[in-house]
Every structure is written in structure tokens, then in C-alpha cells.
Scaffold this motif. Sequence first.
Motif, PDB file in Angstrom:
ATOM      1  N   ARG A 131       0.770  -1.095   0.245  1.00 29.04           N
ATOM      2  CA  ARG A 131      -0.342  -0.028  -0.208  1.00 29.04           C
ATOM      3  C   ARG A 131       0.826   1.129  -0.224  1.00 29.04           C
ATOM      4  O   ARG A 131       0.384   2.440   0.003  1.00 29.04           O
ATOM      5  CB  ARG A 131      -0.628  -0.100   1.320  1.00 29.04           C
ATOM      6  N   LYS A 132       2.515   1.370   0.485  1.00 32.14           N
ATOM      7  CA  LYS A 132       3.075   2.081  -0.037  1.00 32.14           C
ATOM      8  C   LYS A 132       3.983   2.297  -1.071  1.00 32.14           C
ATOM      9  O   LYS A 132       4.238   3.594  -0.731  1.00 32.14           O
ATOM     10  CB  LYS A 132       4.181   2.395   1.518  1.00 32.14           C
ATOM     11  N   VAL A 133       3.766   1.822  -1.605  1.00 30.36           N
ATOM     12  CA  VAL A 133       4.312   1.718  -3.229  1.00 30.36           C
ATOM     13  C   VAL A 133       4.404   2.768  -3.852  1.00 30.36           C
ATOM     14  O   VAL A 133       3.090   3.198  -4.064  1.00 30.36           O
ATOM     15  CB  VAL A 133       4.133   0.073  -3.259  1.00 30.36           C
ATOM     16  N   LYS A 134       5.002   3.191  -4.342  1.00 31.16           N
ATOM     17  CA  LYS A 134       4.977   4.775  -5.242  1.00 31.16           C
ATOM     18  C   LYS A 134       4.457   4.398  -6.965  1.00 31.16           C
ATOM     19  O   LYS A 134       5.358   3.255  -6.998  1.00 31.16           O
ATOM     20  CB  LYS A 134       6.048   5.802  -5.329  1.00 31.16           C
ATOM     21  N   ARG A 135       3.371   4.767  -6.895  1.00 27.11           N
ATOM     22  CA  ARG A 135       3.403   4.166  -8.890  1.00 27.11           C
ATOM     23  C   ARG A 135       3.430   5.331  -9.685  1.00 27.11           C
ATOM     24  O   ARG A 135       2.944   6.307  -9.487  1.00 27.11           O
ATOM     25  CB  ARG A 135       2.262   3.552  -8.719  1.00 27.11           C
ATOM     26  N   SER A 136       3.842   4.664 -11.093  1.00 30.70           N
ATOM     27  CA  SER A 136       4.328   5.662 -12.055  1.00 30.70           C
ATOM     28  C   SER A 136       3.118   5.989 -12.842  1.00 30.70           C
ATOM     29  O   SER A 136       2.301   5.339 -13.388  1.00 30.70           O
ATOM     30  CB  SER A 136       4.926   5.677 -13.046  1.00 30.70           C
ATOM     31  N   VAL A 137       2.697   7.427 -13.005  1.00 30.89           N
ATOM     32  CA  VAL A 137       1.966   7.976 -13.704  1.00 30.89           C
ATOM     33  C   VAL A 137       2.238   7.771 -15.633  1.00 30.89           C
ATOM     34  O   VAL A 137       1.109   6.818 -15.963  1.00 30.89           O
ATOM     35  CB  VAL A 137       1.765   9.104 -13.948  1.00 30.89           C
ATOM     36  N   CYS A 138       3.115   7.196 -15.824  1.00 30.77           N
ATOM     37  CA  CYS A 138       3.297   6.893 -17.143  1.00 30.77           C
ATOM     38  C   CYS A 138       2.312   4.592 -17.342  1.00 30.77           C
ATOM     39  O   CYS A 138       2.280   4.910 -18.240  1.00 30.77           O
ATOM     40  CB  CYS A 138       5.330   6.387 -17.151  1.00 30.77           C
ATOM     41  N   ALA A 139       2.980   4.334 -16.232  1.00 32.95           N
ATOM     42  CA  ALA A 139       2.448   3.015 -16.386  1.00 32.95           C
ATOM     43  C   ALA A 139       1.236   3.150 -15.814  1.00 32.95           C
ATOM     44  O   ALA A 139       0.346   2.522 -16.766  1.00 32.95           O
ATOM     45  CB  ALA A 139       3.632   2.153 -14.866  1.00 32.95           C
ATOM     46  N   MET A 140       0.719   3.602 -15.453  1.00 34.26           N
ATOM     47  CA  MET A 140      -1.284   3.605 -14.308  1.00 34.26           C
ATOM     48  C   MET A 140      -2.019   4.529 -15.780  1.00 34.26           C
ATOM     49  O   MET A 140      -3.041   3.626 -15.761  1.00 34.26           O
ATOM     50  CB  MET A 140      -0.832   3.964 -12.746  1.00 34.26           C
ATOM     51  N   GLY A 141      -1.096   5.067 -16.475  1.00 40.94           N
ATOM     52  CA  GLY A 141      -2.272   6.263 -17.215  1.00 40.94           C
ATOM     53  C   GLY A 141      -2.081   5.509 -18.659  1.00 40.94           C
ATOM     54  O   GLY A 141      -2.911   5.386 -18.825  1.00 40.94           O
ATOM     55  N   HIS A 142      -0.734   4.453 -19.224  1.00 41.45           N
ATOM     56  CA  HIS A 142      -0.960   4.559 -20.046  1.00 41.45           C
ATOM     57  C   HIS A 142      -1.322   2.313 -20.072  1.00 41.45           C
ATOM     58  O   HIS A 142      -1.799   2.087 -20.974  1.00 41.45           O
ATOM     59  CB  HIS A 142       0.644   3.811 -20.996  1.00 41.45           C
ATOM     60  N   LYS A 143      -1.383   1.518 -19.333  1.00 40.60           N
ATOM     61  CA  LYS A 143      -2.071   0.528 -19.258  1.00 40.60           C
ATOM     62  C   LYS A 143      -2.441  -0.255 -17.913  1.00 40.60           C
ATOM     63  O   LYS A 143      -3.663  -1.611 -18.353  1.00 40.60           O
ATOM     64  CB  LYS A 143      -0.679  -0.657 -18.669  1.00 40.60           C
ATOM     65  N   TRP A 144      -3.430   0.932 -17.419  1.00 42.50           N
ATOM     66  CA  TRP A 144      -4.107   0.843 -16.276  1.00 42.50           C
ATOM     67  C   TRP A 144      -4.687   1.436 -15.975  1.00 42.50           C
ATOM     68  O   TRP A 144      -6.019   1.932 -15.199  1.00 42.50           O
ATOM     69  CB  TRP A 144      -3.743   0.422 -15.082  1.00 42.50           C
TER      70      TRP A 144
END
Length: 276
Positions: A104-117
Motif C-alpha cells: 500500500r506504500k509503493v509509489k506508482r508511475s503515472v507513465c505505467a498507470m496512465g497508459h496500461k491501467w
Amino acid sequence: MKALAIDTTGSSVIPVGKNLEPLDEYYLWCDHRAKAEAAEITEAAQREGLAAIQWCGGVYSSEWGFSKLLHWLRHNPEKRAQFVSAFEHCDMAAATLCGITDPRKVKRSVCAMGHKWLWNADLGGLPSEAFLVKVDPLFWVFAKNSRGNTLLPTTLPESFPRNGQKSWGLKAGIPIPVGAFDAHWDAIGAGCRAEDMVNVVGTSTCIIGITPSVSLVPGVCGVVQGSVHPQQTGIEAGLSAVGDIFNVIATRAGTDVATLARGWRSIGRGRPVFCV
């Protein structure tokens, strides 16, 4: 070493349990097994009028995060109870280097989350609980455990944990920003400017562009603010698994990729070496 930045192939997805322990192997970027799951997600998104689907070209890909996660959930029912979250390789690598063990504390990339999720800042982040649970209830577990942690790849260590893992051979306190995908940072490395398009050819072929304007583009892999440049909108298109596709063509032609490439070059001189 002053800092360490992470970029990886994507969408490369790994499901995890408690303490960020992997529950299986990665689904690599070139894995297209989840074609049925992708079709199911696309159908649900179109049926429910999910706005986010229009920001990734109108069709969800078998190569993207939710498709791979759904495929894993369907084929590993005995591990569903252990599931806590899933991560892109770029985010998992950065978290591991920083010694983070709470998913729950892992930072996620806009690059990954925006293009793939299907993540979109203007639409409130990930799709709603109502939509996600209709596809699979554990999608909502994923969404809850990643809420509020999606950041620009250029986010600096003031908002990101610092490395303290001596076992990695790195000095404690080295800044590690949020990760990103390789092609998107390749575009920056190539000198991409506003309204430019860069074609990154490798194991996949990715066409990356940045623009100050924000508009929907049918058939692309995402229109995402900040995914390439923090003040620009990133646009991704292309074809995954190009290297594997070339290898299949060469194998069926009874040759290898290097010979195949030499043959194509000779076509321009009027002397084709093979036909596929």
C-alpha cells in the motif's frame, strides 16, 4: 552515485501478496495470452460507458495490466486469497531498492498507470468500484491498495522513500525517483520536444509523442498528462512483441532475424533473397 532512476519494459506485471512477496512470475511486456480477458474488459468498459477507455484508444489491450491480472486470477484460483496487489516492473523495482515491504506504500508511475491501467487524473484516478467489481472483485482490492500513490516519473525523493538497503551495495540516502517505461524515457533521451513524435524500435515498437494540448486519439495506447514530460501530455502508440514477431516470421521462413534483415535490405537493390 548521486541518484538512481528506474525504467523498464511495460506492461510487465507481477501479482504480490503480503510484504510485497511475489505470488508468481512476471507477465512480460510481450505476453499476449490475455486476449480473451482484454476483450472482456473492453466490452465491459463500452457497455458501462467508462470514460477512461476512450483515453487509451477505445480498446483495451491483451498486453496491458488489467488484462494480465485478470488472466492470472482466472488461472490461479488457489492464490486469490493471498492476493494483495499487482505492480508494474518499474514500480516494483524502485520499491524493492527502497526497502518497501507494504504494497500500500509503493509509489506508482503515472507513465505505467496512465497508459496500461486506465488511470486518469481528471477522471479521479482508477475506474470506480462499481465498474471494477463487475469484472473481478479483486480489481477493487488492487485499486484500494494503490489509491493516492500515483506520481509523475519526475517526482523527486522529497515524496519518495530513500534507499537504505546495504545488501544492494548502494549508499543509504541515494535518491530514487518514481520509475517509468523505457520507450517514454527513450523519447526524452532522443530530444523529443512538443509536437514531436519519436519511433522507438526494439523488442516492441513504440511511437511516443508529447504535446501541450489534451485530446482523445483513437487507437493509441494512451493519452496521459505527465507520462513523458511533466508539463506535457504523452501519447503512446505502437506494437508490442515486435522482436518475437520478427522471430516467428524468420522461423517460418527457415532462417533467422539477421538473415531476414539482410534480405530486406537487398530488396531495395532489386535482388530479394527470400519471400515470407
